[in-house]
Design an enzyme around this catalytic site. Structure first.
Site, mmCIF file in Angstrom:
data_model
loop_
_atom_site.group_PDB
_atom_site.id
_atom_site.type_symbol
_atom_site.label_atom_id
_atom_site.label_comp_id
_atom_site.label_asym_id
_atom_site.label_seq_id
_atom_site.Cartn_x
_atom_site.Cartn_y
_atom_site.Cartn_z
ATOM 1 N N TYR A 1 -59.893 -14.872 20.899
ATOM 2 C CA TYR A 1 -59.354 -16.225 20.715
ATOM 3 C C TYR A 1 -59.982 -17.246 21.673
ATOM 4 O O TYR A 1 -59.675 -18.438 21.574
ATOM 5 C CB TYR A 1 -57.836 -16.224 20.948
ATOM 6 C CG TYR A 1 -57.067 -15.300 20.038
ATOM 7 C CD1 TYR A 1 -56.899 -15.598 18.690
ATOM 8 C CD2 TYR A 1 -56.504 -14.121 20.530
ATOM 9 C CE1 TYR A 1 -56.187 -14.745 17.852
ATOM 10 C CE2 TYR A 1 -55.787 -13.266 19.702
ATOM 11 C CZ TYR A 1 -55.636 -13.582 18.364
ATOM 12 O OH TYR A 1 -54.932 -12.731 17.539
ATOM 13 N N HIS B 1 -57.498 -23.797 18.972
ATOM 14 C CA HIS B 1 -56.118 -23.664 19.443
ATOM 15 C C HIS B 1 -56.061 -23.369 20.940
ATOM 16 O O HIS B 1 -54.994 -23.485 21.553
ATOM 17 C CB HIS B 1 -55.447 -22.527 18.667
ATOM 18 C CG HIS B 1 -54.006 -22.766 18.336
ATOM 19 N ND1 HIS B 1 -53.422 -24.019 18.278
ATOM 20 C CD2 HIS B 1 -52.999 -21.884 18.026
ATOM 21 C CE1 HIS B 1 -52.144 -23.903 17.947
ATOM 22 N NE2 HIS B 1 -51.862 -22.628 17.799
ATOM 23 N N ASN C 1 -46.825 -18.661 20.499
ATOM 24 C CA ASN C 1 -45.461 -18.899 20.020
ATOM 25 C C ASN C 1 -44.377 -18.629 21.055
ATOM 26 O O ASN C 1 -43.227 -19.026 20.860
ATOM 27 C CB ASN C 1 -45.182 -18.047 18.778
ATOM 28 C CG ASN C 1 -46.063 -18.436 17.604
ATOM 29 O OD1 ASN C 1 -46.940 -19.282 17.725
ATOM 30 N ND2 ASN C 1 -45.832 -17.816 16.459
ATOM 31 N N ASP D 1 -53.695 -28.480 22.041
ATOM 32 C CA ASP D 1 -54.476 -29.045 20.940
ATOM 33 C C ASP D 1 -53.603 -29.901 20.038
ATOM 34 O O ASP D 1 -52.420 -29.631 19.862
ATOM 35 C CB ASP D 1 -55.117 -27.923 20.122
ATOM 36 C CG ASP D 1 -54.078 -26.951 19.563
ATOM 37 O OD1 ASP D 1 -53.358 -26.328 20.369
ATOM 38 O OD2 ASP D 1 -53.976 -26.820 18.325
ATOM 39 N N ASN E 1 -46.242 -24.574 17.450
ATOM 40 C CA ASN E 1 -45.325 -23.509 17.853
ATOM 41 C C ASN E 1 -45.244 -23.326 19.366
ATOM 42 O O ASN E 1 -44.193 -22.949 19.894
ATOM 43 C CB ASN E 1 -45.720 -22.193 17.183
ATOM 44 C CG ASN E 1 -45.428 -22.195 15.695
ATOM 45 O OD1 ASN E 1 -44.467 -22.812 15.242
ATOM 46 N ND2 ASN E 1 -46.262 -21.523 14.922
#
Length: 258
Positions: free
Chosen positions: A27, A32, A79, A104, A125
């Site tokens: 990631y 994000h 989250n 973001d 989230n």
């Protein structure tokens, strides 16, 4: 002792800057994860400790603008970001006003930045989780990643890596944010927004220039003749000198010289 102007609800002389993102190398380059990228840029400044694990996060302590700062990258996945930040907030007896979240923003063009206190989560989230664990009145630095234009493409967009072409604005944005992070903790928000805008090539709207005055005034047009005057031709009327009409005019006005 709390410094003048510092908004700290429980007397603690510290601020938390939390960057939101997802842990793991897969990631690391995602849009994000721009919050993590911002924290990495700040942590590279002189005086910050190496990353260590605490509060379900990677943390680094240092100073910005004379203020003690705790950098946090929650390792709970996006989250559940609020679990980590909320735990640190309670440990240091801080309040929401001592927290800055960097994340973001789909609804801002790539490279644009906005900062505010409080507000809605906008479907993010990570922000939802912060609201649940820290309250709503923390400061939010939103970094634009742009919208793909189609709701169905949002998931792949935010979890997709920045393109090589994005480096044109991404690197100057993050470098400037790190260099001027002292403005963030001192709440010099307008100055910081201006710095970030200039870093990505945005310029303040130029003032509209006044229309230049003519060096010479236009000569006034001669007054036009009235339609009555024009109809009359401007000269003496040609009166008949003989005939019934002439006789009638003589009776009305008399003959000149009589």
């Amino acid at each position: 002792m709390v410094k003048a102007g510092q908004i700290t609800t429980n007397g603690a002389d510290m601020q938390i800057i939390a960057g939101l993102g997802n842990p793991g190398t897969q990631y690391a380059g995602n849009r994000h994860n721009i919050g993590f990228m911002a924290l990495d840029a700040i942590q590279r400044l002189p005086g910050f400790a190496p990353w260590s694990k605490k509060f379900k996060a990677l943390i680094s302590e240092g100073e910005l603008g004379g203020e003690k700062v705790l950098l946090m990258k929650p390792q709970t996945f996006m989250n559940l970001s609020g679990e980590a930040v909320g735990e640190a907030m309670r440990f240091y007896k801080l309040g929401p006003g001592d927290i800055v979240a960097i994340y973001d923003e789909l609804d801002l063009a790539p490279g644009r930045a906005r900062i505010k206190t409080g507000g809605g989560h906008g479907g993010h989230n990570g922000v939802k989780s912060l609201d649940a664990h820290c309250g709503n009145e923390y400061r939010r630095l939103r970094l634009g990643i742009g919208h793909p234009g189609n709701k169905e493409q949002v998931h792949n967009h935010v979890l997709g890596d920045f393109a090589k072409s994005d480096k044109v604005w991404l690197e100057p944005l993050l470098d400037t944010l790190a260099d001027d992070a002292g403005m963030l903790v001192k709440r010099e928000d307008s100055q910081l927004m201006n710095k970030l805008a200039l870093a990505v090539g945005a310029k303040p709207e130029a003032e509209k220039a006044e229309k230049p005055k003519s060096e010479k005034l236009a000569s006034p047009k001669p007054a036009g003749k009235s339609h009555i005057h024009q109809a009359r031709g401007g000269g003496k009327p040609n009166l008949p000198t003989s005939g019934p009409m002439a006789e009638m005019l003589k009776k009305m006005f008399g003959s000149k010289g009589e």
